[in-house]
Every structure is written in structure tokens, then in C-alpha cells.
Design a protein around this motif. Structure first.
Motif, mmCIF file in Angstrom:
data_model
loop_
_atom_site.group_PDB
_atom_site.id
_atom_site.type_symbol
_atom_site.label_atom_id
_atom_site.label_comp_id
_atom_site.label_asym_id
_atom_site.label_seq_id
_atom_site.Cartn_x
_atom_site.Cartn_y
_atom_site.Cartn_z
ATOM 1 N N ARG A 1 -10.254 -1.929 0.893
ATOM 2 C CA ARG A 1 -9.052 -2.227 0.609
ATOM 3 C C ARG A 1 -8.842 -2.999 -0.591
ATOM 4 O O ARG A 1 -7.877 -2.791 -1.643
ATOM 5 C CB ARG A 1 -8.064 -3.199 1.846
ATOM 6 C CG ARG A 1 -6.905 -3.649 1.317
ATOM 7 C CD ARG A 1 -5.924 -2.540 1.107
ATOM 8 N NE ARG A 1 -4.526 -3.246 0.844
ATOM 9 C CZ ARG A 1 -4.058 -3.551 -0.313
ATOM 10 N NH1 ARG A 1 -4.800 -3.375 -1.373
ATOM 11 N NH2 ARG A 1 -2.758 -3.968 -0.479
ATOM 12 N N ALA B 1 -7.829 7.911 -0.043
ATOM 13 C CA ALA B 1 -7.357 8.169 1.442
ATOM 14 C C ALA B 1 -6.732 9.091 1.266
ATOM 15 O O ALA B 1 -6.875 10.232 2.361
ATOM 16 C CB ALA B 1 -6.690 6.981 1.911
ATOM 17 N N SER B 2 -5.822 9.796 0.543
ATOM 18 C CA SER B 2 -5.171 11.078 0.250
ATOM 19 C C SER B 2 -6.139 12.116 0.082
ATOM 20 O O SER B 2 -6.125 13.370 0.431
ATOM 21 C CB SER B 2 -4.034 11.023 -0.780
ATOM 22 O OG SER B 2 -4.647 11.029 -2.345
ATOM 23 N N PRO C 1 4.421 3.564 0.755
ATOM 24 C CA PRO C 1 4.834 4.430 -0.180
ATOM 25 C C PRO C 1 5.740 4.352 -1.501
ATOM 26 O O PRO C 1 5.750 4.985 -2.391
ATOM 27 C CB PRO C 1 5.474 5.585 0.523
ATOM 28 C CG PRO C 1 6.095 5.338 1.444
ATOM 29 C CD PRO C 1 5.409 3.836 2.186
ATOM 30 N N SER D 1 -6.671 2.597 -3.214
ATOM 31 C CA SER D 1 -7.350 2.798 -1.724
ATOM 32 C C SER D 1 -6.343 3.927 -1.268
ATOM 33 O O SER D 1 -7.004 4.878 -0.534
ATOM 34 C CB SER D 1 -7.252 1.424 -0.848
ATOM 35 O OG SER D 1 -6.167 1.033 -0.702
ATOM 36 N N GLN D 2 -5.061 4.045 -1.591
ATOM 37 C CA GLN D 2 -4.395 4.982 -0.732
ATOM 38 C C GLN D 2 -4.448 6.163 -1.749
ATOM 39 O O GLN D 2 -4.511 7.538 -0.780
ATOM 40 C CB GLN D 2 -2.779 4.626 -0.957
ATOM 41 C CG GLN D 2 -2.542 3.581 0.156
ATOM 42 C CD GLN D 2 -2.744 3.833 1.352
ATOM 43 O OE1 GLN D 2 -2.201 5.105 1.987
ATOM 44 N NE2 GLN D 2 -3.358 3.037 2.205
ATOM 45 N N TYR E 1 3.401 -0.949 -4.569
ATOM 46 C CA TYR E 1 1.793 -0.812 -4.464
ATOM 47 C C TYR E 1 1.200 -2.199 -5.176
ATOM 48 O O TYR E 1 1.867 -2.632 -6.431
ATOM 49 C CB TYR E 1 1.021 0.358 -5.279
ATOM 50 C CG TYR E 1 1.311 1.581 -4.471
ATOM 51 C CD1 TYR E 1 0.510 2.087 -3.591
ATOM 52 C CD2 TYR E 1 2.480 2.692 -4.862
ATOM 53 C CE1 TYR E 1 0.689 3.225 -3.019
ATOM 54 C CE2 TYR E 1 2.545 3.719 -4.290
ATOM 55 C CZ TYR E 1 1.666 4.128 -3.262
ATOM 56 O OH TYR E 1 1.847 5.356 -2.688
ATOM 57 N N GLU F 1 0.818 -1.424 0.015
ATOM 58 C CA GLU F 1 -0.022 0.099 -0.053
ATOM 59 C C GLU F 1 0.863 1.243 -0.195
ATOM 60 O O GLU F 1 0.544 2.343 0.302
ATOM 61 C CB GLU F 1 -0.942 0.053 1.152
ATOM 62 C CG GLU F 1 -1.921 -1.144 1.267
ATOM 63 C CD GLU F 1 -2.751 -1.093 2.676
ATOM 64 O OE1 GLU F 1 -3.716 -0.376 2.569
ATOM 65 O OE2 GLU F 1 -2.394 -1.744 3.491
#
Length: 369
Positions: free
Chosen positions: A300, A292-293, A278, A288-289, A281, A276
Motif C-alpha cells: 500500500r 490492482a486493476s 475512486p 497500488s490501485q 488518491y 485509494e
């Protein structure tokens, strides 16, 4: 390229179907130079190298390799979704077990306090000669004392009933918490087994794919990559030619634009299953990230994203929407506009921009709708 390689590539593809280790490592996949029968099969034109005479056959064999690689990586993607799902459930179950443990501790402390209060009441009665409050009340000669005592008896009865009721409820709560914790522990253990099974499947499929690719020589790998690009371009062209994007004018919302900005900024970072960020991926880890940002948490896995997020028609999609691929929802990408997506394709690849129609589309979902 040596003779007999057509038999080798056919055997290799067959063996990989069973996800086993291929033999003859380091041997390149190429078509053999056939031994023509003078009476029935003409040989290649004079001056033509044997390799040139077998190019079409090799292309067919490389196409079979491409299809097998697609199948292996697709199976790995399905297993990755199962792994991610088990991981997410394990985190939730662990948190629930911790919360239940805290409730059990608090319940025991409360029960001990209630028992102390009950004990204090019993000791007070003992100090009063061991007679119940009602009996002591009947022995009183003063009307005022009788009335005051009657009120205290009623209060005491109510307090005792409330105390016993609270003790019973607290004990029942403790039993329920214990049962819930036991259930969560069993589910956690089952999830760990599912996660281990998925991990094993992932590593097997990726290893088989890498083994198959390792059998190719440099020139064959280049041609295989060209076949992959050609297949993707053909699918994208057919998708665009269908007119599905005609009149598509939807613009990204504020949060959708932030999600697109995040996802496209990850281009060039390697794919890694279960990751996930940084630095790495997988496909749903990226989407999903990205959301989320933008301040919107989403499920997920690609399958959960398909099941739980609001769906929109392909003809109405806009940048930031998620495109779900394949019948089993095993892959997800983010639409960025102009018929393109950003996604983490598979092991051995990096986050990249691709045609939205280059894979079979299951549907489109919109986070935050």
C-alpha cells in the motif's frame, strides 16, 4: 504593496519551521520599500514604482516560501505513509483476531466433545461394577472370552491414551490461541495510537502549509506557482541532459500497460491523504490501485513498495514501473514513458503528468517482475 512586509514573511517562514499558527492573517507577503540613506543608498530611478525596485527581493522571499512549502508537504507525505502503514496493519491484525476467535470457539467445542467422550467411558466402567477392564478380564473363565477381552482392553487403552493426548493438545492450542489474540490486540492498540499520531502530524503540516499560502496575494501566488514550475523544469532538464534515457527502449508489458491506462485515466482527480480512489488518491493509493486493476496486488505505501518490490536500474525502466522519490521513499509515481510520470503530487493538487526527473529519484521498482 505596503512597507514592512519583508519582516513579516521572514517571521512567517521562521514560525512555520516550528509548525505553529502564523499571525496577521490575510496580510500578503511582499518586500518592503526600503528607506534609503541619502548618503549611501541611491533610490530607484525617477518614475520607477517602488514595487518594481523590490522585485528581486520578493522573488527571493517567495523562493523561501516555496522551499518551506516543499518541506511541509514532504513531512505530511512521510506522516501519510506512516498512517497508511498503520491502517494496513490494523486491518490485518483485526482479521487475525477474528480468525483466532473462531479457532478458540472451535477449540472449546472440540474440548467439550472430548470431555463428553471421556465421561462416557467413565460411566461405562461404573456400570461394569467399578472394576478396571484388566480386573474383569482376570475373572473370566472362558479362554475365548479372555482373548476377546484382552483385545478389547488393548483397544481401550489405546483409545484412552489417544483421547487424553487429543484433550491435552486441544487445551494447549486454546492457550496458544488466547496468547496470540492478546498479542494481536496489543499490537492493534499500538497501531491505533501510531495512526492517530500520524493523522495529527498530517493535519498540522497541511494546515501550516495552507496558512502560509493564504498569506500570499493573487499575484504572489501566481509568481510562486511559476517558481515551482521553473524549479521542476530545471531539475527535469538536468536529468534529461545527463543522458540517462539514452537508448531506453523498454516497452510496457501487458499488465504494465493496463496499470498505466488506469493511472492516466485518473488525471484531474484531487489528492487526498490516505485515499485509494475512486474519486481521490494519495501517491501510493494511485499506484497500488493501478496495479490492482492489472491483477497484481502490491504493498500500500511507497516505503513498502520500495522495500518489497523487485528493483530495476533507472536505465532499464519501462512504462508501468514505479519511481520512488526522496531518500526516505516518501513519494511514488508511475513511469509512463518518454521521461514522464503520472502521480498524485500533494494536497491542493490533482493527479497529473510530470517530468520523471523533477524530483530526487531514489530508485525504480517493477511490480510483477
Amino acid at each position: 504593496m505596503g512597507a514592512g512586509k519583508r519582516g513579516l514573511i521572514t517571521a512567517a517562514v521562521t514560525v512555520v519551521c516550528a509548525v505553529t499558527v502564523l499571525t496577521a492573517p490575510g496580510t500578503a507577503f511582499a518586500a518592503p520599500t526600503p528607506t534609503p540613506s541619502p548618503s549611501t543608498t541611491p533610490g530607484p530611478p525617477t518614475g520607477t514604482p517602488p514595487e518594481a525596485a523590490t522585485t528581486s527581493a520578493t522573488d527571493r522571499e517567495l523562493e523561501a516560501v516555496r522551499e518551506k512549502l516543499d518541506a511541509l508537504y514532504h513531512d505530511a507525505a512521510v506522516a501519510t505513509d506512516a498512517y497508511n502503514d498503520a491502517e494496513e496493519k490494523a486491518e490485518k491484525q483485526s482479521a487475525e483476531i477474528v480468525a483466532l476467535a473462531k479457532r478458540i470457539v472451535q477449540g472449546k467445542e472440540r474440548l467439550d466433545l472430548l470431555k463428553d467422550r471421556a465421561g462416557a467411558a467413565a460411566r461405562a466402567q461404573y456400570r461394569g461394577g467399578g472394576l478396571p477392564d484388566e480386573a474383569q478380564l482376570m475373572l473370566s473363565d472362558s479362554p475365548r472370552e479372555f482373548l476377546d477381552g484382552a483385545g478389547r482392553v488393548l483397544q481401550g487403552e489405546r483409545a484412552t491414551k489417544a483421547l487424553l493426548k487429543e484433550m491435552t493438545r486441544t487445551q494447549q492450542d486454546l492457550e496458544q490461541y488466547s496468547q496470540d489474540a492478546s498479542t494481536q490486540l496489543k499490537e492493534l492498540e499500538a497501531g491505533r495510537k501510531a495512526k492517530a499520531t500520524a493523522k495529527k502530524r498530517i493535519t498540522q503540516q497541511i494546515a501550516a502549509a495552507e496558512k502560509l499560502e493564504s498569506q500570499l496575494e493573487k499575484e504572489e501566488k501566481e509568481r510562486l506557482a511559476e517558481l515551482e514550475r521553473a524549479a521542476a523544469l530545471k531539475a527535469q532538464t538536468a536529468w534529461l541532459d545527463s543522458g540517462i534515457l539514452d537508448g531506453l527502449t523498454g516497452e510496457a508489458g501487458v499488465q504494465g500497460a493496463k496499470a498505466v491506462e488506469f493511472a492516466t485515466a485518473q488525471r484531474g482527480k484531487p489528492y487526498a491523504w490516505g485515499a485509494e480512489g475512486p474519486d481521490t488518491y494519495d501517491c501510493s493509493g494511485l499506484t497500488s490501485q493501478a496495479w490492482a486493476s492489472a491483477g497484481i496486488p502490491i504493498p500500500r505505501t511507497s516505503q513498502q513498495q520500495w522495500r518489497q518490490l523487485p528493483r530495476v536500474a533507472v536505465e532499464d525502466m519501462r512504462p508501468g514501473d514505479l519511481i520512488i522519490y526522496f531518500d526516505d521513499a516518501s513519494h511514488v509515481a508511475m513511469y509512463v514513458g518518454d521521461g514522464a510520470i503520472v502521480h498524485a503530487p500533494r494536497p491542493g493538487r490533482t493527479v497529473t503528468i510530470a517530468g520523471a526527473g523533477s524530483m530526487p529519484i531514489l530508485g525504480v521498482v517493477r511490480p510483477g517482475a
